[in-house]
Design an enzyme around this catalytic site. Sequence first.
Site, PDB file in Angstrom:
ATOM      1  N   HIS A  87      21.802 -34.792 -27.605  1.00 43.13           N
ATOM      2  CA  HIS A  87      21.488 -33.566 -26.854  1.00 43.13           C
ATOM      3  C   HIS A  87      22.513 -33.292 -25.762  1.00 43.13           C
ATOM      4  O   HIS A  87      22.176 -33.063 -24.600  1.00 43.13           O
ATOM      5  CB  HIS A  87      20.079 -33.637 -26.276  1.00 43.13           C
ATOM      6  CG  HIS A  87      19.002 -33.629 -27.330  1.00 43.13           C
ATOM      7  ND1 HIS A  87      18.787 -32.564 -28.176  1.00 43.13           N
ATOM      8  CD2 HIS A  87      18.114 -34.579 -27.697  1.00 43.13           C
ATOM      9  CE1 HIS A  87      17.795 -32.852 -29.002  1.00 43.13           C
ATOM     10  NE2 HIS A  87      17.380 -34.071 -28.742  1.00 43.13           N
TER      11      HIS A  87
ATOM     12  N   LYS B 235      44.223   1.711 -43.928  1.00 39.97           N
ATOM     13  CA  LYS B 235      43.220   2.762 -44.074  1.00 39.97           C
ATOM     14  C   LYS B 235      43.125   3.224 -45.526  1.00 39.97           C
ATOM     15  O   LYS B 235      42.026   3.518 -46.032  1.00 39.97           O
ATOM     16  CB  LYS B 235      43.565   3.951 -43.175  1.00 39.97           C
ATOM     17  CG  LYS B 235      42.603   5.126 -43.315  1.00 39.97           C
ATOM     18  CD  LYS B 235      42.886   6.244 -42.332  1.00 39.97           C
ATOM     19  CE  LYS B 235      41.900   7.401 -42.540  1.00 39.97           C
ATOM     20  NZ  LYS B 235      42.036   8.457 -41.526  1.00 39.97           N
TER      21      LYS B 235
END
Length: 524
Positions: free
Chosen positions: A277, A134
Amino acid sequence: MNALISVSDKTGVVELAQALHALGIQLISTGGTAQLLSAQGLPVREVAELTGFPEMLDGRVKTLHPKVHGGLLARRDLPAHMQALETHGIETIDLLVVNLYPFEATVAMPDCTLDDAIENIDIGGPAMVRSAAKNWKHVAVLTDASQYAAVVQEWKADQGLSELTRFKLAVAAFNRISEYDGAISDYLSSLDLASQQRSLFPGQANGRFIKLQDLRYGENPHQLAAFYRDANPAPGSLVTARQLQGKELSFNNIADADAAWECVKSFDTPACVIVKHANPCGVAVAENALAAYQKAYQTDPTSAFGGIIAFNCPVDLATVQALGQQFVEVLMAPSFSGEALQQLQAKANVRVLQIALPPGGDNAWAQGQNMIDVKRVGSGLLMQTADNHVLHLDDMQVVTDQAPTPAQLQDLLFAWKVAKFVKSNAIVFVANGMTMGVGAGQMSRLDSARIASIKAGHAKLSLQGTAVASDAFFPFRDGLDVVVDQGATCVIQPGGSMRDQEVIDAANERGVAMVFTGVRHFRH
């Protein structure tokens, strides 16, 4: 400057501490880490000396103290914060080195108990990491031994760490805490307290994925996309690939490459798989890569154009030269000869991937598989155990008067293996370790059978004497009649239809052999 070092995994920590000491940074540490550093002759203060409060509760409480978290959280650019530290006699902590109790490794052990798991939930470590991360503008936090060398090198060169480096370290720290908390959540929410048994599907699923790269676009150009890997990828999986040459992989390249690689590595003899595909349009096994490719390409040369090609064996110069007859998007193999790679340089756009096969052993293929498959639905997720079933000869049940010959059994096994990787409804004709026609992704099994035969016709391949695999049962005899009319002499299918006997009678009437597997392989 002060560095607080408290690590469960001691890898590289002595060398790091020695480097920090040489840079004039004072060392503070806890428990076993302090003992280790002191034994190496390093001057180190125990955290208890810093806080004026002894470790207690078997070490559960040692760093949860204002003199630790105040030193980590105080902003150096705020006079009020610095005044508070001075008032309460708190020293700044400028570098935090923490790795956490080995929770993930503990719960991965087959004999792990709930008590074992609970004892390996770190409390003080994550709290310190969060405090330091932090306050990243003023405090650097290291959470993994792989970070040590670069940090020392930069500190030596620049007498400290850049803001960018501290920010990256903070991001890595929060990612590690997220991963750690997710593992705890997964474990505890999967556990039945009464039986001490774990479910495969926890009450809360916490996916943990690491981005490998942003992609130019998704399935279509108007979609955004990125490629992620599991936090702990399986060996032999696509995300472990190393790209040797070629353009950046696209979303569709990656999806099709995965389909090709998953299929080809399921064979234990030299094999080639060509995918277009997401469906195999040509699969073959042979004595080497070249022969396998020539057979696979022969199945459907039209669809192979612009396809993805995968081998499970080394690729040599002769194979690469043969590939020159078609346009290839992606080429994959465990290895390439030097001459093959040199030849491929002439095709700079071909994406060449080198992927190690999974480790050896009877379950080598399964080791490189996902254990759980997922599919997104509207605002939700479907999860299932992956379709890792492997069929063996002994698993087949001959249901017709005529039994397959040994050669037919081998073709049936080959056809079944390929059908597993073809989109449902799937019909696959094969002969002599080579696909002869593939029908995929149709709403009707009859249409898949017809398309497979049309494909064979376009490739000028005869279906006489072929083996056929159907990924699911024939609901009526008409599907069987279609494949037999095309030349099939043996069929493999799951069975399980209420009209199985009708289909068996039809097979006997047509004089073909048929085996049931008892396993269905839908692939959507």
